[in-house]
Write an enzyme that holds these catalytic residues in place. Sequence first.
Site, PDB file in Angstrom:
ATOM      1  N   GLY A  78     -38.437  11.544 -20.224  1.00 36.69           N
ATOM      2  CA  GLY A  78     -39.268  11.013 -19.136  1.00 36.69           C
ATOM      3  C   GLY A  78     -38.693   9.770 -18.499  1.00 36.69           C
ATOM      4  O   GLY A  78     -37.694   9.218 -18.951  1.00 36.69           O
ATOM      5  N   GLY A 135     -38.225   6.520 -18.362  1.00 40.22           N
ATOM      6  CA  GLY A 135     -38.428   5.408 -19.282  1.00 40.22           C
ATOM      7  C   GLY A 135     -38.284   4.077 -18.588  1.00 40.22           C
ATOM      8  O   GLY A 135     -38.805   3.052 -19.030  1.00 40.22           O
ATOM      9  N   ARG A 136     -37.509   4.084 -17.520  1.00 34.11           N
ATOM     10  CA  ARG A 136     -37.398   2.826 -16.764  1.00 34.11           C
ATOM     11  C   ARG A 136     -37.282   3.107 -15.272  1.00 34.11           C
ATOM     12  O   ARG A 136     -36.596   2.408 -14.541  1.00 34.11           O
ATOM     13  CB  ARG A 136     -36.218   2.019 -17.251  1.00 34.11           C
ATOM     14  CG  ARG A 136     -34.930   2.791 -17.210  1.00 34.11           C
ATOM     15  CD  ARG A 136     -33.803   1.871 -17.336  1.00 34.11           C
ATOM     16  NE  ARG A 136     -32.605   2.660 -17.560  1.00 34.11           N
ATOM     17  CZ  ARG A 136     -31.423   2.149 -17.495  1.00 34.11           C
ATOM     18  NH1 ARG A 136     -31.274   0.893 -17.222  1.00 34.11           N
ATOM     19  NH2 ARG A 136     -30.377   2.898 -17.721  1.00 34.11           N
ATOM     20  N   LYS A 180     -35.905   1.544 -10.281  1.00 33.56           N
ATOM     21  CA  LYS A 180     -35.272   1.684 -11.592  1.00 33.56           C
ATOM     22  C   LYS A 180     -35.168   0.295 -12.199  1.00 33.56           C
ATOM     23  O   LYS A 180     -34.547  -0.597 -11.624  1.00 33.56           O
ATOM     24  CB  LYS A 180     -33.889   2.324 -11.438  1.00 33.56           C
ATOM     25  CG  LYS A 180     -33.241   2.688 -12.761  1.00 33.56           C
ATOM     26  CD  LYS A 180     -32.060   3.610 -12.559  1.00 33.56           C
ATOM     27  CE  LYS A 180     -31.362   3.906 -13.877  1.00 33.56           C
ATOM     28  NZ  LYS A 180     -30.207   4.797 -13.684  1.00 33.56           N
ATOM     29  N   ARG A 217     -34.383   3.401  -5.562  1.00 34.24           N
ATOM     30  CA  ARG A 217     -33.656   4.636  -5.264  1.00 34.24           C
ATOM     31  C   ARG A 217     -34.471   5.486  -4.294  1.00 34.24           C
ATOM     32  O   ARG A 217     -35.702   5.417  -4.278  1.00 34.24           O
ATOM     33  CB  ARG A 217     -33.428   5.444  -6.541  1.00 34.24           C
ATOM     34  CG  ARG A 217     -32.677   4.696  -7.602  1.00 34.24           C
ATOM     35  CD  ARG A 217     -32.063   5.645  -8.596  1.00 34.24           C
ATOM     36  NE  ARG A 217     -33.027   6.261  -9.498  1.00 34.24           N
ATOM     37  CZ  ARG A 217     -32.674   6.881 -10.620  1.00 34.24           C
ATOM     38  NH1 ARG A 217     -31.399   6.975 -10.952  1.00 34.24           N
ATOM     39  NH2 ARG A 217     -33.584   7.420 -11.413  1.00 34.24           N
ATOM     40  N   ARG A 276     -35.764  16.843 -12.230  1.00 31.54           N
ATOM     41  CA  ARG A 276     -34.540  17.186 -12.951  1.00 31.54           C
ATOM     42  C   ARG A 276     -34.704  18.516 -13.692  1.00 31.54           C
ATOM     43  O   ARG A 276     -35.833  18.986 -13.863  1.00 31.54           O
ATOM     44  CB  ARG A 276     -34.243  16.094 -13.997  1.00 31.54           C
ATOM     45  CG  ARG A 276     -34.164  14.714 -13.407  1.00 31.54           C
ATOM     46  CD  ARG A 276     -34.872  13.691 -14.296  1.00 31.54           C
ATOM     47  NE  ARG A 276     -34.999  12.399 -13.615  1.00 31.54           N
ATOM     48  CZ  ARG A 276     -34.083  11.448 -13.672  1.00 31.54           C
ATOM     49  NH1 ARG A 276     -33.027  11.609 -14.430  1.00 31.54           N
ATOM     50  NH2 ARG A 276     -34.245  10.323 -13.013  1.00 31.54           N
ATOM     51  N   ASP A 278     -31.306  16.077 -18.521  1.00 36.23           N
ATOM     52  CA  ASP A 278     -32.274  15.186 -17.868  1.00 36.23           C
ATOM     53  C   ASP A 278     -31.610  14.396 -16.747  1.00 36.23           C
ATOM     54  O   ASP A 278     -32.283  13.696 -15.995  1.00 36.23           O
ATOM     55  CB  ASP A 278     -32.917  14.237 -18.890  1.00 36.23           C
ATOM     56  CG  ASP A 278     -31.896  13.509 -19.739  1.00 36.23           C
ATOM     57  OD1 ASP A 278     -31.099  14.183 -20.418  1.00 36.23           O
ATOM     58  OD2 ASP A 278     -31.874  12.273 -19.736  1.00 36.23           O
ATOM     59  N   ASN A 279     -30.296  14.500 -16.633  1.00 38.63           N
ATOM     60  CA  ASN A 279     -29.589  13.823 -15.553  1.00 38.63           C
ATOM     61  C   ASN A 279     -29.064  14.813 -14.518  1.00 38.63           C
ATOM     62  O   ASN A 279     -28.112  14.520 -13.800  1.00 38.63           O
ATOM     63  CB  ASN A 279     -28.432  12.990 -16.120  1.00 38.63           C
ATOM     64  CG  ASN A 279     -28.928  11.781 -16.903  1.00 38.63           C
ATOM     65  OD1 ASN A 279     -30.051  11.316 -16.692  1.00 38.63           O
ATOM     66  ND2 ASN A 279     -28.110  11.279 -17.800  1.00 38.63           N
ATOM     67  N   ASP A 290     -28.626   9.401 -11.540  1.00 38.89           N
ATOM     68  CA  ASP A 290     -28.487   8.532 -12.707  1.00 38.89           C
ATOM     69  C   ASP A 290     -27.051   8.067 -12.928  1.00 38.89           C
ATOM     70  O   ASP A 290     -26.300   8.623 -13.728  1.00 38.89           O
ATOM     71  CB  ASP A 290     -29.031   9.213 -13.975  1.00 38.89           C
ATOM     72  CG  ASP A 290     -30.541   9.041 -14.083  1.00 38.89           C
ATOM     73  OD1 ASP A 290     -31.143   8.550 -13.107  1.00 38.89           O
ATOM     74  OD2 ASP A 290     -31.111   9.379 -15.123  1.00 38.89           O
TER      75      ASP A 290
HETATM   76  P1  AMP Z   1     -30.117   7.831 -19.493  1.00 45.12           P
HETATM   77  O1  AMP Z   1     -29.130   8.078 -20.561  1.00 45.12           O
HETATM   78  O2  AMP Z   1     -29.974   6.504 -18.793  1.00 45.12           O
HETATM   79  O3  AMP Z   1     -30.233   8.962 -18.521  1.00 45.12           O
HETATM   80  O4  AMP Z   1     -31.529   7.706 -20.214  1.00 45.12           O
HETATM   81  C1  AMP Z   1     -32.063   8.677 -21.053  1.00 45.12           C
HETATM   82  C2  AMP Z   1     -33.522   8.401 -21.254  1.00 45.12           C
HETATM   83  O5  AMP Z   1     -33.712   7.093 -21.778  1.00 45.12           O
HETATM   84  C3  AMP Z   1     -34.360   8.475 -19.994  1.00 45.12           C
HETATM   85  O6  AMP Z   1     -35.599   9.023 -20.325  1.00 45.12           O
HETATM   86  C4  AMP Z   1     -34.468   7.029 -19.586  1.00 45.12           C
HETATM   87  O7  AMP Z   1     -35.597   6.808 -18.789  1.00 45.12           O
HETATM   88  C5  AMP Z   1     -34.554   6.319 -20.935  1.00 45.12           C
HETATM   89  N1  AMP Z   1     -34.068   4.942 -20.879  1.00 45.12           N
HETATM   90  C6  AMP Z   1     -32.797   4.517 -20.702  1.00 45.12           C
HETATM   91  N2  AMP Z   1     -32.725   3.179 -20.698  1.00 45.12           N
HETATM   92  C7  AMP Z   1     -33.988   2.723 -20.862  1.00 45.12           C
HETATM   93  C8  AMP Z   1     -34.587   1.417 -20.937  1.00 45.12           C
HETATM   94  N3  AMP Z   1     -33.880   0.298 -20.828  1.00 45.12           N
HETATM   95  N4  AMP Z   1     -35.921   1.359 -21.123  1.00 45.12           N
HETATM   96  C9  AMP Z   1     -36.651   2.471 -21.229  1.00 45.12           C
HETATM   97  N5  AMP Z   1     -36.158   3.697 -21.172  1.00 45.12           N
HETATM   98  C10 AMP Z   1     -34.845   3.844 -20.991  1.00 45.12           C
HETATM   99 MG    MG Z   2     -31.254   9.545 -17.073  1.00 43.64          MG
END
Ligand code: AMP
Ligand code: MG
Length: 519
Positions: free
Chosen positions: A101, A103-104, A123, A193, A200, A270-271, A280
């Site tokens: 989901g 997350g940020r 973001k 963004r 996704r 997810d990306n 992403d």
């Molecule tokens: P990513 O590898 O950046 O695509 O992130 C994978 C997952 O981790 C996604 O669900 C992001 O929303 C979550 N995520 C990455 N960095 C953070 C963060 N600093 N705080 C909260 N969620 C994060």
């Molecule tokens: Mg991501």
Amino acid sequence: MSVFKESTLNNTFTNSLPADKVEGPERRQVFEACFSYVNPTSPKKASVVHVSQEMLSQLKLTNVDNELLEIISGASSIENSKPYAMCYGGHQFGNWAGQLGDGRAINLGEVENENGRFSLQLKGAGQTPYSRGADGLAVLRSSIREYLCSEAMFHLGVATTRALSIVLSGDEVMRDVLYNGNPALEKGAIVCRVSESFIRFGNFEIFAARRDKVTLQKLVDYTITNYYNHLGKPSKDVYLKFFQEVVDRTKEMILNWQRVGFVHGVMNTDNMSILGQTIDYGPYGWLEDYDPNWTPNTTDAQNRRYRYGNQPSIGLWNLTQLANALYSLIEEVEPLQDILRSYKNSFEGDYLKMMLNKIGLQSLEENDQSLIEDLQQLMESSEIDMTMFFRHLSNFDEKVNFLATIKMCSYKNENDFLDFEGQWTLWLSKYAERLASNFLSSKERKLNMDAINPKYVLRNYIAQLVIDDADKGDYTLLKEIFELLKNPYDEQPHMEKWFAKRPDWAKDRVGCSMLSCSS
Ligand code: AMP
Ligand code: MG
């Protein structure tokens, strides 16, 4: 909606799809819902780092006034729009990771005007139910990388999400850049963004994994009705057409990555955008010496799953996961497999055609495949800078000594390059011979080549130089590089210094050749 008064607020995602019954950022598993309402965290003291004039005008905005600054920094939301985070899952590095989901990322809403549909997403604006124990924040370093690269990709002609703005939050964020026990405080930042949609592959996968066919179908029908409307009303047949188009768009996107030397770095499902856009921008990088095994992502250094040369087959792997997710709506394996086969069957030919065009040839002749393979091998073994080589090649003239140019593009020292001179001379003579049967004049050939071989890309070290200055509060270089990358195929004589090999100091510097997911 006073800021967006020249657009219509059109929140199709939240209006059409089921919401989580709970609101707020409390960490939780969310079932039978596509999103959760959650407000951004108010920044301590927001300030603008950079704004894209182009995106401002797409959104029919003129400048960043206080009201807009509040919106793009998360201090207040768009009038009549309730911010939300999307629920999705994903396969990370080949393994099902369950619920991930936003997350940020926090979606502000969707606006529409005669320029198109725009979903706005912050973001780094704080925790959501999907933050999984992390802080939901982003730092200036990674935000600059996302902001600059997404706009650069757009101007390179690669499908991508875009970015309106980057702001400092005024808060400090703790990060351990290389996950080696050395955390430090960094400046917090937020990128706004923009895309038609941020859905996704993982948004579909989560419902399939939970055998929640009802919500899955709602999301698929929503996606088709809103973004693949030309395919017709949702039905089994249209689901297959939808999948075929996602496959085609994803293939096109990855072909473009290969063309410009972009390595995404984290091709988890997810990306992967359902619109076939690059999404992403994390530990991505640009190929310098032509090494198909290269990945910028230190987290993937062992297996190199997401290395440059593996991106096409990972695309297929990810599409297979999407096919698995859609299966319950189609209930037939064969047609899905046929579509997946179409990716595999056409990729090779399309790739060859793309490489052929990169060297200025139009139609495939008998020995062209080996001409290209020999070239790639030679570029790899003699460590040739990809961007410089293809750009210079449009000036090739058999009467001029081109070997000197190639030597200049190599990361090998003069002595070591000697070992490759013979092979290069042979390749160049074959190339000259082949050009003789090319029906384009050398002028036309140059025009064609320069339109697909960029002169300027966001080299890893350039992004790092921008970051180093921005960290000190100086955004001059950020502005310069942002402008430079708006016209990546143009000669920009006053910018010639950026058309250069990676400097020695950047070879092993963190941020220039090695990046982690920590951002
Ligand atoms: P990513 O590898 O950046 O695509 O992130 C994978 C997952 O981790 C996604 O669900 C992001 O929303 C979550 N995520 C990455 N960095 C953070 C963060 N600093 N705080 C909260 N969620 C994060
Ligand atoms: Mg991501």
